[in-house]
Design a protein around this motif. Structure first.
Motif, short mmCIF file in Angstrom:
data_model
loop_
_atom_site.label_atom_id
_atom_site.label_comp_id
_atom_site.label_asym_id
_atom_site.label_seq_id
_atom_site.Cartn_x
_atom_site.Cartn_y
_atom_site.Cartn_z
N GLY A 21 10.57 -8.03 10.53
CA GLY A 21 11.10 -7.89 9.21
C GLY A 21 12.06 -8.60 8.88
O GLY A 21 12.04 -9.31 7.75
N GLY A 22 12.97 -9.25 9.73
CA GLY A 22 13.82 -10.20 9.30
C GLY A 22 13.12 -11.55 9.27
O GLY A 22 13.64 -12.47 8.42
N ASN A 23 12.27 -12.10 10.09
CA ASN A 23 11.30 -13.22 9.83
C ASN A 23 10.58 -13.23 8.67
O ASN A 23 10.72 -14.27 8.12
CB ASN A 23 10.43 -13.37 11.09
N TRP A 24 10.22 -12.05 7.87
CA TRP A 24 9.60 -12.01 6.81
C TRP A 24 10.65 -12.18 5.58
O TRP A 24 10.35 -13.11 4.77
CB TRP A 24 8.51 -10.67 6.58
N LEU A 25 11.86 -11.79 5.81
CA LEU A 25 12.76 -11.80 4.78
C LEU A 25 12.98 -13.45 4.68
O LEU A 25 13.52 -13.92 3.59
CB LEU A 25 13.99 -11.19 4.89
N LEU A 26 13.31 -13.99 5.88
CA LEU A 26 13.67 -15.55 5.84
C LEU A 26 12.46 -16.29 5.41
O LEU A 26 12.69 -17.24 4.78
CB LEU A 26 13.99 -15.77 7.25
N ALA A 27 11.26 -15.88 5.72
CA ALA A 27 10.14 -16.59 4.93
C ALA A 27 10.05 -16.48 3.75
O ALA A 27 9.66 -17.51 2.98
CB ALA A 27 8.90 -16.20 5.71
N GLU A 28 10.54 -15.25 3.05
CA GLU A 28 10.32 -15.23 1.68
C GLU A 28 11.66 -15.59 0.69
O GLU A 28 11.92 -15.02 -0.47
CB GLU A 28 9.74 -13.76 1.11
N LEU A 29 12.75 -16.06 1.48
CA LEU A 29 13.95 -15.98 1.01
C LEU A 29 14.04 -16.94 -0.38
O LEU A 29 14.72 -16.41 -1.31
CB LEU A 29 14.87 -17.01 2.06
N LEU A 30 13.26 -17.99 -0.50
CA LEU A 30 13.35 -18.65 -1.78
C LEU A 30 12.94 -17.75 -3.08
O LEU A 30 13.33 -17.65 -4.07
CB LEU A 30 12.26 -19.63 -1.67
N LEU A 31 11.99 -16.70 -2.82
CA LEU A 31 11.57 -15.84 -3.78
C LEU A 31 12.91 -14.84 -4.23
O LEU A 31 13.01 -14.52 -5.48
CB LEU A 31 10.75 -14.79 -3.24
N PHE A 32 13.81 -14.92 -3.40
CA PHE A 32 15.12 -13.85 -3.85
C PHE A 32 16.02 -14.72 -4.62
O PHE A 32 16.86 -14.13 -5.29
CB PHE A 32 15.62 -13.32 -2.64
N THR A 48 -8.80 -6.11 13.92
CA THR A 48 -7.91 -7.04 13.21
C THR A 48 -7.13 -6.54 12.22
O THR A 48 -6.20 -6.66 11.79
CB THR A 48 -8.76 -8.43 12.84
N LYS A 49 -8.21 -5.73 11.08
CA LYS A 49 -7.56 -5.14 9.91
C LYS A 49 -6.45 -4.03 10.39
O LYS A 49 -5.18 -4.15 9.91
CB LYS A 49 -8.60 -4.60 9.29
N MET A 50 -6.70 -3.63 11.39
CA MET A 50 -5.86 -2.42 11.80
C MET A 50 -4.29 -3.14 12.31
O MET A 50 -3.39 -2.55 12.31
CB MET A 50 -6.36 -1.37 12.83
N LEU A 51 -4.64 -4.05 13.11
CA LEU A 51 -3.45 -4.82 13.79
C LEU A 51 -2.62 -5.21 12.59
O LEU A 51 -1.45 -5.53 12.43
CB LEU A 51 -3.88 -5.94 14.47
N LYS A 52 -3.20 -5.81 11.78
CA LYS A 52 -2.50 -6.37 10.50
C LYS A 52 -1.64 -5.43 9.69
O LYS A 52 -0.62 -5.53 9.23
CB LYS A 52 -3.44 -7.11 9.61
N LEU A 53 -2.53 -4.23 9.43
CA LEU A 53 -1.74 -3.14 8.72
C LEU A 53 -0.53 -2.51 9.66
O LEU A 53 0.43 -1.99 9.06
CB LEU A 53 -2.70 -1.99 8.64
N THR A 54 -0.94 -2.38 10.86
CA THR A 54 0.30 -2.09 12.06
C THR A 54 1.42 -2.97 11.85
O THR A 54 2.80 -2.57 11.75
CB THR A 54 -0.31 -2.02 13.25
N ARG A 55 1.30 -4.23 11.62
CA ARG A 55 2.28 -5.33 11.77
C ARG A 55 3.16 -5.26 10.21
O ARG A 55 4.10 -5.46 10.24
CB ARG A 55 1.95 -6.72 11.95
N ILE A 56 2.34 -4.91 9.21
CA ILE A 56 3.07 -4.68 7.95
C ILE A 56 3.95 -3.57 7.95
O ILE A 56 4.73 -3.15 7.37
CB ILE A 56 1.97 -4.47 6.73
N PHE A 57 3.17 -2.50 8.57
CA PHE A 57 4.02 -1.26 8.48
C PHE A 57 5.44 -1.26 9.46
O PHE A 57 6.50 -0.79 9.05
CB PHE A 57 3.12 -0.13 9.26
N ILE A 58 5.23 -2.25 10.42
CA ILE A 58 6.28 -2.31 11.33
C ILE A 58 7.46 -3.02 10.49
O ILE A 58 8.61 -3.01 10.57
CB ILE A 58 5.89 -3.07 12.67
N ALA A 59 6.92 -4.07 9.88
CA ALA A 59 7.64 -4.85 9.00
C ALA A 59 8.70 -4.14 8.10
O ALA A 59 9.83 -4.40 7.87
CB ALA A 59 6.92 -6.16 8.41
N ILE A 60 7.76 -3.29 7.39
CA ILE A 60 8.53 -2.19 6.31
C ILE A 60 9.71 -1.36 7.06
O ILE A 60 10.73 -1.56 6.36
CB ILE A 60 7.34 -1.47 5.62
N ILE A 61 9.24 -1.02 8.22
CA ILE A 61 10.19 -0.31 8.81
C ILE A 61 11.51 -0.77 9.21
O ILE A 61 12.62 -0.58 8.99
CB ILE A 61 9.68 0.41 10.07
#
Length: 134
Positions: free
Chosen positions: A71-82, A8-21
């Protein structure tokens, strides 16, 4: 049990890495748009030119959707922060807001209504076509 937690931790890290790329890919499109805007002397934000290019490539299926979706979904989810730095920075222009506040409010109201109407019409059109956006 321990093995499942590690997976589970590895999958989360993989998803985070993919989002960053993927955010990096989106940023590269923004840089390309900025470069083209300066090269062609366009009075248009380079980031919008880059996103327009990305949209065309996605629409023509030249560029795979799954290369930017996380990555696009993460940016949209955090849009208010920007928007927080913008809201804090606008407090330096209180006099301007007193002078032009009503005009700005009307512009925001009209543009919000235009976005709502165009989004609704687009969603209705997509629904009528059976849910196929592209």
């Amino acid at each position: 049990m321990r093995n499942a937690l590690q997976i589970t931790k590895m999958l989360k890290l993989t998803r985070i890495f993919i989002a960053i790329i993927q955010i990096g890919i989106l940023y590269i499109f923004s840089l390309i748009g900025s470069f083209l805007g300066e090269l062609l002397h366009l009075n248009f934000p380079g980031s919008l030119i880059g996103m327009g290019i990305l949209f065309i490539l996605l629409h023509l299926k030249v560029f795979p959707y799954n290369w930017v979706v996380i990555g696009g979904n993460w940016l949209l989810a955090e849009l208010l922060l920007f928007f927080i730095p913008s809201v804090v920075a606008i407090m330096q222009y209180i006099q301007f807001l007193h002078r032009e506040g009503l005009d700005l409010f009307l512009i925001i109201l009209i543009s919000t209504a235009a976005v709502m109407v165009s989004s609704g019409l687009t969603a209705e059109m997509i629904t009528r076509k059976g849910g196929k956006a592209l």
